[in-house]
Design a protein around this motif. Structure first.
Motif, PDB file in Angstrom:
ATOM      1  N   ARG A 102      26.210  -6.795 -18.049  1.00 55.63           N
ATOM      2  CA  ARG A 102      26.777  -8.128 -18.277  1.00 55.63           C
ATOM      3  C   ARG A 102      27.292  -8.260 -19.710  1.00 55.63           C
ATOM      4  O   ARG A 102      28.383  -8.782 -19.938  1.00 55.63           O
ATOM      5  CB  ARG A 102      25.710  -9.185 -17.989  1.00 55.63           C
ATOM      6  N   ALA A 103      26.527  -7.746 -20.678  1.00 51.83           N
ATOM      7  CA  ALA A 103      26.939  -7.821 -22.083  1.00 51.83           C
ATOM      8  C   ALA A 103      28.141  -6.921 -22.346  1.00 51.83           C
ATOM      9  O   ALA A 103      29.050  -7.295 -23.096  1.00 51.83           O
ATOM     10  CB  ALA A 103      25.778  -7.443 -22.992  1.00 51.83           C
TER      11      ALA A 103
ATOM     12  N   THR B 282      26.813  -3.063 -34.873  1.00 53.77           N
ATOM     13  CA  THR B 282      26.010  -2.390 -33.857  1.00 53.77           C
ATOM     14  C   THR B 282      25.263  -3.465 -33.091  1.00 53.77           C
ATOM     15  O   THR B 282      24.546  -4.267 -33.680  1.00 53.77           O
ATOM     16  CB  THR B 282      25.006  -1.406 -34.490  1.00 53.77           C
ATOM     17  N   PHE B 283      25.493  -3.510 -31.792  1.00 52.57           N
ATOM     18  CA  PHE B 283      24.806  -4.443 -30.907  1.00 52.57           C
ATOM     19  C   PHE B 283      23.740  -3.674 -30.144  1.00 52.57           C
ATOM     20  O   PHE B 283      24.016  -2.615 -29.575  1.00 52.57           O
ATOM     21  CB  PHE B 283      25.773  -5.059 -29.893  1.00 52.57           C
ATOM     22  N   HIS B 284      22.530  -4.197 -30.126  1.00 56.46           N
ATOM     23  CA  HIS B 284      21.470  -3.621 -29.290  1.00 56.46           C
ATOM     24  C   HIS B 284      21.283  -4.559 -28.101  1.00 56.46           C
ATOM     25  O   HIS B 284      21.037  -5.750 -28.269  1.00 56.46           O
ATOM     26  CB  HIS B 284      20.161  -3.457 -30.064  1.00 56.46           C
TER      27      HIS B 284
ATOM     28  N   GLU C 120      24.287 -17.941 -27.546  1.00 53.53           N
ATOM     29  CA  GLU C 120      24.028 -18.879 -26.452  1.00 53.53           C
ATOM     30  C   GLU C 120      24.044 -18.177 -25.097  1.00 53.53           C
ATOM     31  O   GLU C 120      23.248 -18.499 -24.214  1.00 53.53           O
ATOM     32  CB  GLU C 120      25.048 -20.015 -26.467  1.00 53.53           C
ATOM     33  N   GLU C 121      24.929 -17.212 -24.941  1.00 52.45           N
ATOM     34  CA  GLU C 121      25.062 -16.495 -23.672  1.00 52.45           C
ATOM     35  C   GLU C 121      23.888 -15.551 -23.405  1.00 52.45           C
ATOM     36  O   GLU C 121      23.410 -15.452 -22.273  1.00 52.45           O
ATOM     37  CB  GLU C 121      26.369 -15.690 -23.666  1.00 52.45           C
ATOM     38  N   PHE C 122      23.408 -14.872 -24.444  1.00 49.08           N
ATOM     39  CA  PHE C 122      22.431 -13.800 -24.228  1.00 49.08           C
ATOM     40  C   PHE C 122      21.069 -14.017 -24.882  1.00 49.08           C
ATOM     41  O   PHE C 122      20.164 -13.217 -24.672  1.00 49.08           O
ATOM     42  CB  PHE C 122      23.016 -12.464 -24.702  1.00 49.08           C
ATOM     43  N   ARG C 123      20.936 -15.054 -25.689  1.00 47.79           N
ATOM     44  CA  ARG C 123      19.665 -15.323 -26.380  1.00 47.79           C
ATOM     45  C   ARG C 123      19.173 -14.075 -27.097  1.00 47.79           C
ATOM     46  O   ARG C 123      19.886 -13.492 -27.867  1.00 47.79           O
ATOM     47  CB  ARG C 123      18.618 -15.879 -25.423  1.00 47.79           C
ATOM     48  N   ASP C 124      17.960 -13.630 -26.775  1.00 48.64           N
ATOM     49  CA  ASP C 124      17.383 -12.467 -27.457  1.00 48.64           C
ATOM     50  C   ASP C 124      17.637 -11.148 -26.718  1.00 48.64           C
ATOM     51  O   ASP C 124      17.064 -10.127 -27.053  1.00 48.64           O
ATOM     52  CB  ASP C 124      15.892 -12.669 -27.691  1.00 48.64           C
ATOM     53  N   GLU C 125      18.517 -11.161 -25.720  1.00 50.22           N
ATOM     54  CA  GLU C 125      18.851  -9.926 -24.996  1.00 50.22           C
ATOM     55  C   GLU C 125      19.863  -9.063 -25.752  1.00 50.22           C
ATOM     56  O   GLU C 125      20.053  -7.898 -25.431  1.00 50.22           O
ATOM     57  CB  GLU C 125      19.413 -10.244 -23.616  1.00 50.22           C
ATOM     58  N   VAL C 126      20.532  -9.665 -26.742  1.00 49.01           N
ATOM     59  CA  VAL C 126      21.513  -8.947 -27.556  1.00 49.01           C
ATOM     60  C   VAL C 126      21.288  -9.331 -29.009  1.00 49.01           C
ATOM     61  O   VAL C 126      21.251 -10.517 -29.343  1.00 49.01           O
ATOM     62  CB  VAL C 126      22.962  -9.306 -27.146  1.00 49.01           C
ATOM     63  N   VAL C 127      21.124  -8.330 -29.861  1.00 48.68           N
ATOM     64  CA  VAL C 127      21.036  -8.549 -31.305  1.00 48.68           C
ATOM     65  C   VAL C 127      22.001  -7.584 -31.975  1.00 48.68           C
ATOM     66  O   VAL C 127      22.353  -6.541 -31.412  1.00 48.68           O
ATOM     67  CB  VAL C 127      19.609  -8.362 -31.855  1.00 48.68           C
TER      68      VAL C 127
ATOM     69  N   VAL D 195      13.226   3.734 -26.731  1.00 52.46           N
ATOM     70  CA  VAL D 195      13.789   2.453 -27.165  1.00 52.46           C
ATOM     71  C   VAL D 195      14.158   1.639 -25.930  1.00 52.46           C
ATOM     72  O   VAL D 195      14.771   2.154 -24.997  1.00 52.46           O
ATOM     73  CB  VAL D 195      15.033   2.677 -28.053  1.00 52.46           C
ATOM     74  N   ASN D 196      13.785   0.372 -25.942  1.00 46.23           N
ATOM     75  CA  ASN D 196      14.062  -0.492 -24.806  1.00 46.23           C
ATOM     76  C   ASN D 196      15.447  -1.107 -24.966  1.00 46.23           C
ATOM     77  O   ASN D 196      15.611  -2.144 -25.583  1.00 46.23           O
ATOM     78  CB  ASN D 196      13.004  -1.594 -24.698  1.00 46.23           C
ATOM     79  N   GLY D 197      16.456  -0.435 -24.429  1.00 49.65           N
ATOM     80  CA  GLY D 197      17.799  -0.976 -24.478  1.00 49.65           C
ATOM     81  C   GLY D 197      18.837   0.069 -24.819  1.00 49.65           C
ATOM     82  O   GLY D 197      18.551   1.256 -24.914  1.00 49.65           O
TER      83      GLY D 197
END
Length: 103
Positions: A17-18, A7-9, A85-92, A51-53
């Motif tokens: 983009r993600a 599960t990607f948030h 590297e591409e998304f840093r903390d924008e995707v977990v 939820v933010n996202g």
């Protein structure tokens, strides 16, 4: 048969983009070796409005946990590093293993 489920948030800002990255880069690279197959991606709908996202579920079939461990230690770590590297903390994300049970 094992299902490798992640599960990607994604932040709202990074969502499109993600999504494109997962479709055009991450998933094709994940199945390239043939160890993972039958990819699926779904949007998680039961999220709290506050939820933010956005959350996405990405699933692959794999023959057994030994093959999955081999994939994680070779291809998986490389893909995870590139995603970070591409998304840093924008995707977990977090992963779980599922086992098919015949009905």
């Amino acid at each position: 048969m094992i299902i490798y489920h992640t599960t990607f948030h994604l932040s709202h800002e990074a969502f499109l983009r993600a999504l494109d990255y997962l479709k055009t880069t991450y998933i094709p690279e994940a199945v390239r070796s043939g160890k993972l197959h039958s990819p699926r991606m779904m949007r998680v709908l039961n999220e709290d409005e506050d939820v933010n996202g956005v959350s996405l579920s990405v699933q692959f079939h794999v023959e057994d946990t030994d093959m999955l461990d081999e994939w994680i230690n070779r291809e998986g770590v490389v893909l995870q590093k590139a995603l970070t590297e591409e998304f840093r903390d924008e995707v977990v994300g977090f992963s779980t293993l599922l086992e098919d049970i015949e009905l």
